[in-house]
Write an enzyme that holds these catalytic residues in place. Structure first.
Site, PDB file in Angstrom:
ATOM      1  N   GLU A  62      11.703   2.221  -3.701  1.00  0.00           N
ATOM      2  CA  GLU A  62      11.485   3.580  -3.171  1.00  0.00           C
ATOM      3  C   GLU A  62      12.366   3.837  -1.953  1.00  0.00           C
ATOM      4  OE1 GLU A  62       7.238   3.138  -3.040  1.00  0.00           O
ATOM      5  OE2 GLU A  62       7.273   3.045  -5.230  1.00  0.00           O
ATOM      6  N   HIS A  77      12.836  -2.134  -0.873  1.00  0.00           N
ATOM      7  CA  HIS A  77      11.931  -1.690  -1.941  1.00  0.00           C
ATOM      8  C   HIS A  77      12.628  -0.548  -2.686  1.00  0.00           C
ATOM      9  CE1 HIS A  77       8.584   0.201  -4.008  1.00  0.00           C
ATOM     10  NE2 HIS A  77       7.978  -0.978  -3.922  1.00  0.00           N
ATOM     11  N   GLY A 132       5.025   1.480 -10.735  1.00  0.00           N
ATOM     12  CA  GLY A 132       4.153   2.652 -10.739  1.00  0.00           C
ATOM     13  C   GLY A 132       4.144   3.411 -12.062  1.00  0.00           C
ATOM     14  N   GLY A 160       1.511  -2.993  -6.219  1.00  0.00           N
ATOM     15  CA  GLY A 160       1.376  -1.659  -5.639  1.00  0.00           C
ATOM     16  C   GLY A 160      -0.004  -1.079  -5.899  1.00  0.00           C
ATOM     17  N   GLY A 161      -0.093  -0.223  -6.907  1.00  0.00           N
ATOM     18  CA  GLY A 161      -1.332   0.508  -7.200  1.00  0.00           C
ATOM     19  C   GLY A 161      -2.585  -0.351  -7.204  1.00  0.00           C
ATOM     20  N   SER A 166       3.816  -2.706 -11.952  1.00  0.00           N
ATOM     21  CA  SER A 166       2.625  -2.455 -12.776  1.00  0.00           C
ATOM     22  C   SER A 166       1.849  -3.724 -13.113  1.00  0.00           C
ATOM     23  CB  SER A 166       2.994  -1.683 -14.048  1.00  0.00           C
ATOM     24  OG  SER A 166       3.529  -0.416 -13.704  1.00  0.00           O
ATOM     25  N   GLU A 200      11.660  -6.542  -8.926  1.00  0.00           N
ATOM     26  CA  GLU A 200      10.871  -5.375  -9.320  1.00  0.00           C
ATOM     27  C   GLU A 200      11.748  -4.423 -10.126  1.00  0.00           C
ATOM     28  OE1 GLU A 200       7.329  -4.709  -6.613  1.00  0.00           O
ATOM     29  OE2 GLU A 200       9.001  -3.828  -5.553  1.00  0.00           O
ATOM     30  N   TRP A 255       0.812  -1.225   0.000  1.00  0.00           N
ATOM     31  CA  TRP A 255       0.000   0.000   0.000  1.00  0.00           C
ATOM     32  C   TRP A 255       0.842   1.270   0.000  1.00  0.00           C
ATOM     33  CZ3 TRP A 255      -4.965  -0.436   3.563  1.00  0.00           C
ATOM     34  CH2 TRP A 255      -5.864  -1.320   2.955  1.00  0.00           C
ATOM     35  N   LYS A 256       2.134   1.156   0.223  1.00  0.00           N
ATOM     36  CA  LYS A 256       2.998   2.347   0.311  1.00  0.00           C
ATOM     37  C   LYS A 256       2.381   3.327   1.325  1.00  0.00           C
ATOM     38  CE  LYS A 256       3.926   1.525  -4.522  1.00  0.00           C
ATOM     39  NZ  LYS A 256       4.840   1.818  -5.588  1.00  0.00           N
TER      40      LYS A 256
HETATM   41  C1  PEP Z   1       5.395  -1.856  -5.707  1.00  0.00           C
HETATM   42  O1  PEP Z   1       5.055  -0.933  -4.992  1.00  0.00           O
HETATM   43  O2  PEP Z   1       6.171  -2.701  -5.269  1.00  0.00           O
HETATM   44  C2  PEP Z   1       4.866  -1.938  -7.068  1.00  0.00           C
HETATM   45  C3  PEP Z   1       5.218  -2.946  -7.819  1.00  0.00           C
HETATM   46  O3  PEP Z   1       4.022  -0.935  -7.476  1.00  0.00           O
HETATM   47  P1  PEP Z   1       3.079  -0.946  -8.796  1.00  0.00           P
HETATM   48  O4  PEP Z   1       2.359  -2.263  -8.824  1.00  0.00           O
HETATM   49  O5  PEP Z   1       2.156   0.215  -8.600  1.00  0.00           O
HETATM   50  O6  PEP Z   1       3.973  -0.779  -9.988  1.00  0.00           O
END
Ligand code: PEP
Length: 247
Positions: free
Chosen positions: A93, A91, A169, A229-230, A208, A163, A12-13
């Site tokens: 980020e 992660h 994202g 993520g999203g 994504s 990732e 969920w970040k």
């Molecule tokens: C993530 O936050 O690890 C991620 C993969 O985000 P998203 O699915 O939005 O690209």
């Protein structure tokens, strides 16, 4: 060959709310079970509530320090006490916005595991690194930092999430073939140290993933589920992604 149970985790970040958690919990609990494990990496302040609702819970980072004068940090032991089972470490980020090095990420991995959490080690290359053919060397260095501290045995109670930074994202997913190629590389690298650990290790894809592309990604031989993520903030999309991971 060891069979691996699919695992889908939502990240969920700095998003979501208590209300959303209450709304999603029953549906997550209904889909998580024999065929797929589903977990949520909620913001730290929601960890206790998430676990109380019976959802497998993770924290999005932990401090590399056990305790002490580190204002604002997240204590791995306390996350465990509140019911967390997993901790994301490294992660992208955290690496790119907060400047966490491979070394610091490895220290966080060690702390999470010492306190009884399963570390989910995130690895991946930037777009520029991919263009310069550095994908494998970047990922190797990220994994080697952990292996140097704990030996390959440290990867036994852990999960790896591949990732690619350019896919997080951005709506730009790696193709199933691109992702499989890197997953296969990761498994082979670990198999060169211990084939049994490599066969049992869950390697998730993140970047994504949505309800339209998840089936094809999860069908790849070395992709054991996803870090989402999203799409993990939308109940229908997330549940449909979880369903698509069931063998
Ligand atoms: C993530 O936050 O690890 C991620 C993969 O985000 P998203 O699915 O939005 O690209």
């Amino acid at each position: 060959m060891a069979s691996r149970k699919p695992f889908v985790a939502g990240n969920w970040k700095l998003n979501g709310s208590l209300e959303l958690l209450n709304e999603m919990a029953n549906e997550i609990n209904a889909v998580s079970g024999e065929d797929v494990d589903v977990a949520l990496f909620v913001p730290a302040l929601l960890v206790g509530e998430c676990a109380k609702l019976g959802v497998k819970t993770g924290v999005q980072t932990v401090s590399e320090f056990e305790a002490g004068a580190y204002t604002g940090e997240i204590q791995a032991s306390l996350a465990k006490d509140l019911g967390a089972e997993y901790a994301l470490v490294g992660h992208s980020e955290r690496r790119h916005i907060f400047g966490e090095s491979d070394e610091v990420v490895a220290d966080k991995f060690v702390m999470a595991q010492q306190q009884g959490l399963v570390p989910v080690l995130c690895v991946g290359e930037t777009e520029q690194q991919r263009e310069q053919n550095e994908t494998e060397s970047v990922i190797s260095a990220q994994i080697d930092a952990v292996v140097r501290k704990l030996g390959v045995a440290g990867l036994k109670q852990s999960v790896i999430a591949y990732e690619p930074v350019w896919a997080i994202g951005t709506g730009k997913t790696a193709s199933p073939e691109q992702a499989q190629q890197v997953h296969q590389f990761i498994r082979a690298k670990i198999a060169s140290l211990d084939s049994e650990i490599a066969q049992r290790l869950l390697i998730l894809y993140g970047g994504s993933v949505n309800e339209k592309n998840s089936s094809e990604l999860f069908a790849q031989q070395d992709i054991d589920g996803g870090l989402i993520g999203g799409a993990s903030l939308k109940t229908d999309a997330f549940i449909s992604i979880c369903e698509s991971a069931k063998g």
